[in-house]
Design an enzyme around this catalytic site. Structure first.
Site, PDB file in Angstrom:
ATOM      1  N   ASN A  85      49.201  53.782  33.867  1.00  0.00           N
ATOM      2  CA  ASN A  85      48.583  54.968  33.286  1.00  0.00           C
ATOM      3  C   ASN A  85      48.083  55.859  34.423  1.00  0.00           C
ATOM      4  OD1 ASN A  85      48.951  54.022  30.616  1.00  0.00           O
ATOM      5  ND2 ASN A  85      47.094  52.776  30.763  1.00  0.00           N
ATOM      6  N   HIS A  98      46.679  50.803  39.337  1.00  0.00           N
ATOM      7  CA  HIS A  98      46.918  49.445  38.851  1.00  0.00           C
ATOM      8  C   HIS A  98      48.127  49.432  37.934  1.00  0.00           C
ATOM      9  CE1 HIS A  98      44.027  51.478  36.198  1.00  0.00           C
ATOM     10  NE2 HIS A  98      44.603  50.831  35.189  1.00  0.00           N
ATOM     11  N   LEU A  99      48.817  48.307  37.947  1.00  0.00           N
ATOM     12  CA  LEU A  99      49.905  48.060  37.005  1.00  0.00           C
ATOM     13  C   LEU A  99      49.397  47.112  35.937  1.00  0.00           C
ATOM     14  CD1 LEU A  99      51.417  48.417  39.946  1.00  0.00           C
ATOM     15  CD2 LEU A  99      53.393  47.652  38.639  1.00  0.00           C
ATOM     16  N   HIS A 100      49.747  47.410  34.697  1.00  0.00           N
ATOM     17  CA  HIS A 100      49.517  46.470  33.603  1.00  0.00           C
ATOM     18  C   HIS A 100      50.790  45.638  33.415  1.00  0.00           C
ATOM     19  CE1 HIS A 100      45.929  48.579  31.739  1.00  0.00           C
ATOM     20  NE2 HIS A 100      46.453  49.586  32.405  1.00  0.00           N
TER      21      HIS A 100
HETATM   22  P1  5GP Z   1      43.657  52.016  32.450  1.00  0.00           P
HETATM   23  O1  5GP Z   1      43.244  52.510  31.100  1.00  0.00           O
HETATM   24  O2  5GP Z   1      42.899  52.701  33.566  1.00  0.00           O
HETATM   25  O3  5GP Z   1      45.140  52.053  32.666  1.00  0.00           O
HETATM   26  O4  5GP Z   1      43.323  50.485  32.484  1.00  0.00           O
HETATM   27  C1  5GP Z   1      42.115  49.964  32.949  1.00  0.00           C
HETATM   28  C2  5GP Z   1      42.065  48.545  32.475  1.00  0.00           C
HETATM   29  O5  5GP Z   1      41.042  47.884  33.176  1.00  0.00           O
HETATM   30  C3  5GP Z   1      41.762  48.400  30.983  1.00  0.00           C
HETATM   31  O6  5GP Z   1      42.830  47.701  30.340  1.00  0.00           O
HETATM   32  C4  5GP Z   1      40.463  47.621  30.955  1.00  0.00           C
HETATM   33  O7  5GP Z   1      40.410  46.680  29.912  1.00  0.00           O
HETATM   34  C5  5GP Z   1      40.442  46.960  32.319  1.00  0.00           C
HETATM   35  N1  5GP Z   1      39.100  46.709  32.836  1.00  0.00           N
HETATM   36  C6  5GP Z   1      38.059  47.584  32.841  1.00  0.00           C
HETATM   37  N2  5GP Z   1      36.992  47.018  33.430  1.00  0.00           N
HETATM   38  C7  5GP Z   1      37.372  45.765  33.799  1.00  0.00           C
HETATM   39  C8  5GP Z   1      36.688  44.698  34.457  1.00  0.00           C
HETATM   40  O8  5GP Z   1      35.511  44.786  34.824  1.00  0.00           O
HETATM   41  N3  5GP Z   1      37.392  43.556  34.676  1.00  0.00           N
HETATM   42  C9  5GP Z   1      38.699  43.436  34.294  1.00  0.00           C
HETATM   43  N4  5GP Z   1      39.290  42.249  34.535  1.00  0.00           N
HETATM   44  N5  5GP Z   1      39.369  44.429  33.674  1.00  0.00           N
HETATM   45  C10 5GP Z   1      38.722  45.576  33.438  1.00  0.00           C
END
Ligand code: 5GP
Ligand code: ZN
Length: 112
Positions: A85, A98-100
């Site tokens: 994202n 980051h990659l999911h």
């Molecule tokens: P984005 O929406 O930026 O692509 O994804 C961020 C991701 O980081 C989300 O899926 C969210 O659940 C995860 N996330 C947010 N805070 C933390 C955290 O403190 N620890 C972990 N392990 N994941 C997190």
């Protein structure tokens, strides 16, 4: 720098480190969207894919190749989805690239 994923990368915030090398780290997403939901981050702070430069090309390739290795270790033989994202419209909430890695269930298309 006040960045959540930098704190995770340095160990200031503890996570389950599923994979780690000099360049990157993988750990479970705190709010999993599928049975397997892992985040792969560069240890170096890059705000988003839009902030990556040509000098980051090798690192970006390493992140993708590492993601495939982790997927193989996670028994996702049926397939999986990788997502990056980027920015507000991309749904990015943590501003460290980051990659999911999502797997363990059938994914849908188009995404929301
Ligand atoms: P984005 O929406 O930026 O692509 O994804 C961020 C991701 O980081 C989300 O899926 C969210 O659940 C995860 N996330 C947010 N805070 C933390 C955290 O403190 N620890 C972990 N392990 N994941 C997190
Ligand atoms: Zn960061």
């Amino acid at each position: 720098m006040d960045c959540l994923f930098c704190k995770i990368a340095t160990g200031a915030i503890t996570v389950t480190r599923l994979y780690e090398d000099d360049l990157c780290l993988a750990f479970p997403d705190i709010h999993p969207q599928s049975p397997t939901h892992i985040l792969i981050i560069p240890k170096q702070h890059i705000t988003s894919l839009a902030h990556a430069t040509p000098e980051d090309s090798a690192l970006l390739g390493h992140l993708l190749a590492t993601t495939a290795t982790i997927a193989a270790q996670q028994n996702l033989a049926g397939g999986y989805r990788t997502v990056i994202n980027t920015g507000d419209d991309g749904g990015q909430t943590v501003h460290h690239l980051h990659l999911h890695l999502l797997g363990g269930r059938a994914m849908h298309w188009p995404p929301g």
